[in-house]
Design a protein around this motif. Structure first.
Motif, PDB file in Angstrom:
ATOM      1  N   ASP A  93       1.924 -13.442  -1.736  1.00 33.65           N
ATOM      2  CA  ASP A  93       3.014 -13.537  -2.959  1.00 33.65           C
ATOM      3  C   ASP A  93       4.204 -13.638  -2.620  1.00 33.65           C
ATOM      4  O   ASP A  93       4.816 -12.792  -1.758  1.00 33.65           O
ATOM      5  CB  ASP A  93       2.493 -12.249  -3.674  1.00 33.65           C
ATOM      6  N   ASN A  94       4.844 -14.581  -3.231  1.00 31.88           N
ATOM      7  CA  ASN A  94       6.295 -14.750  -2.847  1.00 31.88           C
ATOM      8  C   ASN A  94       7.424 -14.073  -3.866  1.00 31.88           C
ATOM      9  O   ASN A  94       8.499 -13.932  -3.603  1.00 31.88           O
ATOM     10  CB  ASN A  94       6.354 -16.200  -3.003  1.00 31.88           C
ATOM     11  N   SER A  95       6.908 -13.258  -4.711  1.00 32.98           N
ATOM     12  CA  SER A  95       7.790 -12.639  -5.558  1.00 32.98           C
ATOM     13  C   SER A  95       8.113 -11.096  -4.921  1.00 32.98           C
ATOM     14  O   SER A  95       7.386 -10.865  -3.734  1.00 32.98           O
ATOM     15  CB  SER A  95       7.003 -12.413  -6.802  1.00 32.98           C
ATOM     16  N   SER A  96       8.870 -10.514  -5.462  1.00 28.43           N
ATOM     17  CA  SER A  96       9.392  -9.022  -5.110  1.00 28.43           C
ATOM     18  C   SER A  96       8.423  -7.863  -5.523  1.00 28.43           C
ATOM     19  O   SER A  96       8.621  -6.659  -5.092  1.00 28.43           O
ATOM     20  CB  SER A  96      10.926  -8.564  -5.597  1.00 28.43           C
ATOM     21  N   ALA A  97       7.335  -8.394  -6.172  1.00 31.40           N
ATOM     22  CA  ALA A  97       6.400  -7.445  -7.003  1.00 31.40           C
ATOM     23  C   ALA A  97       5.916  -6.239  -5.951  1.00 31.40           C
ATOM     24  O   ALA A  97       5.837  -5.129  -6.312  1.00 31.40           O
ATOM     25  CB  ALA A  97       5.539  -8.067  -7.704  1.00 31.40           C
ATOM     26  N   TRP A  98       5.409  -6.747  -4.813  1.00 33.36           N
ATOM     27  CA  TRP A  98       4.670  -5.807  -4.090  1.00 33.36           C
ATOM     28  C   TRP A  98       5.252  -5.587  -2.554  1.00 33.36           C
ATOM     29  O   TRP A  98       4.699  -4.864  -1.831  1.00 33.36           O
ATOM     30  CB  TRP A  98       3.318  -6.561  -3.733  1.00 33.36           C
ATOM     31  N   ARG A  99       6.574  -6.060  -2.345  1.00 38.87           N
ATOM     32  CA  ARG A  99       7.102  -5.848  -0.991  1.00 38.87           C
ATOM     33  C   ARG A  99       7.166  -4.562  -0.637  1.00 38.87           C
ATOM     34  O   ARG A  99       6.973  -4.356   0.624  1.00 38.87           O
ATOM     35  CB  ARG A  99       8.595  -6.542  -1.038  1.00 38.87           C
ATOM     36  N   MET A 100       7.538  -3.374  -1.409  1.00 37.56           N
ATOM     37  CA  MET A 100       7.631  -2.073  -0.887  1.00 37.56           C
ATOM     38  C   MET A 100       6.697  -1.344  -1.363  1.00 37.56           C
ATOM     39  O   MET A 100       6.689  -0.221  -1.056  1.00 37.56           O
ATOM     40  CB  MET A 100       8.964  -1.599  -1.528  1.00 37.56           C
ATOM     41  N   ASP A 101       5.725  -1.859  -1.669  1.00 32.81           N
ATOM     42  CA  ASP A 101       4.210  -0.978  -1.744  1.00 32.81           C
ATOM     43  C   ASP A 101       3.681  -0.743  -0.209  1.00 32.81           C
ATOM     44  O   ASP A 101       3.602  -1.683   0.542  1.00 32.81           O
ATOM     45  CB  ASP A 101       3.057  -1.983  -2.483  1.00 32.81           C
ATOM     46  N   PRO A 102       3.531   0.500  -0.076  1.00 38.63           N
ATOM     47  CA  PRO A 102       3.128   0.835   1.325  1.00 38.63           C
ATOM     48  C   PRO A 102       1.647   0.326   2.022  1.00 38.63           C
ATOM     49  O   PRO A 102       1.610   0.179   3.001  1.00 38.63           O
ATOM     50  CB  PRO A 102       3.070   2.393   1.294  1.00 38.63           C
TER      51      PRO A 102
END
Length: 341
Positions: A93-102
């Protein structure tokens, strides 16, 4: 049997670039599906010497693909990515939606490919922010040698980072100035033609923008949580190509000459750095367009801090800053046997 791949958001600037790079890098795809919203159904997109007709993402059967390259925005990703993964596909995924999900790996292959050793818990892998990607590719070899304590960055980010609407706005505003038409900002907060805007994304409580926050937290997750990073992110009137002026404070002394030697050998980087006034060498955004590499120039000491080093980092934000990095992640999955037809 080859892999079956869907590009979700295929009609956008990044989606089109994903299709181009899949073909350029000869990714072993038996079948590729171009997906977008219903209004784009039937639209034709190029995939090498082939033509793909856009299908409706809302009704597509994701159980028949192995991999989804997703560039449809954060809201769509939050609503759909887990459903797609549960259907059996791995989502990049290229969005910021999941980037900080551990539970979601945040990957730049030249930096932390070892974070991918098995199928991700949620079936989702996040592509970092465009400016973060090129910055950590350049920081990684320096950090391995001399340990980075702190980084201060100023970014100069092309309008394509804001999508097709921002690119169109730069074009129309530039023309409007020459023909004396009125200018009304829409996609961007202020006039971008012949101007710079020190605001990308929304302001947060501490006065930083979300883009600046992303660079800090993503660098910590990808490279090292002990690194302190501060940035000012600026939108500039350039169509493609992000630049970062990075000032590093290191734990150990590192001369510019040794830094250049390290950078010259690092994966994903190209050092173009010569200060001879008769034949200077440095890279600007227009020279990076269409290239896979992240370019580093103007490596020099920063005498204002102990063990200070400065560098100029340039990359095609639609390629390494988005589409290329996503395809490289897919290549890592393939090489490690995590992604199978």
């Amino acid at each position: 049997m080859g892999l079956k791949i869907a590009v979700y958001g295929a009609t956008g600037a990044v989606g089109k670039e994903m299709l181009t790079i899949l073909e350029e890098r000869l990714f072993p795809a038996e079948e590729v599906f171009a997906l977008a919203t219903r209004k784009s159904i039937g639209r034709e997109l190029s995939y090498g010497d082939r033509t793909l007709k856009v299908k409706d993402a809302a009704t597509f059967d994701f159980s028949k693909v192995d991999l989804v390259l997703m560039s449809a925005g954060g809201d769509v990703s939050r609503a759909e990515a887990q459903k797609i993964a549960k259907a059996g596909a791995i989502v990049i995924d290229n969005s910021s939606a999941w980037r900080m999900d551990p539970d979601v790996p945040l990957i730049v292959p030249e930096v932390n490919a070892d974070a991918l050793e098995s199928r991700p818990k949620k079936g989702i892998i996040a592509n970092p922010n465009c400016s973060t990607i090129q910055t950590v590719v350049a920081l990684k070899p320096i950090h391995d040698r001399a340990r980075i304590k702190r980084v201060s960055c100023a970014t100069y980010q092309a309008v394509s980072g804001g999508g097709q609407a921002a690119m169109d706005e730069l074009w129309h505003q530039t023309r409007a100035i020459y023909v004396n038409d009125p200018i009304e900002p829409d996609a961007l907060p202020k006039q971008i033609a012949f101007n710079v805007i020190p605001k990308i994304d929304v302001f947060m409580e501490d006065g930083a923008t979300k883009e600046e926050w992303k660079m800090t937290v993503e660098t910590k997750k990808i490279l090292d949580p002990s690194i302190k990073l501060f940035s000012t992110c600026v939108r500039v009137p350039v169509f493609v190509g992000h630049c970062v002026a990075a000032h590093l404070e290191l734990e150990e002394e590192l001369s510019p000459e040794e830094a250049r030697d390290i950078l010259r050998e690092a994966p994903g980087l190209m050092l173009i750095d010569r200060t001879d006034e008769d034949d200077p060498m440095y890279v600007t955004p227009i020279e990076c367009v269409g290239e896979f590499a992240t370019f580093v120039s103007r490596v020099r000491s920063d005498p204002t801090v102990e063990n200070g080093l400065a560098m100029w980092i340039v990359s095609d934000n639609l390629r390494k800053g988005a589409a290329l990095n996503a395809v490289q992640i897919a290549e890592v999955l393939l090489n490690k046997g995590i992604l199978k037809a």
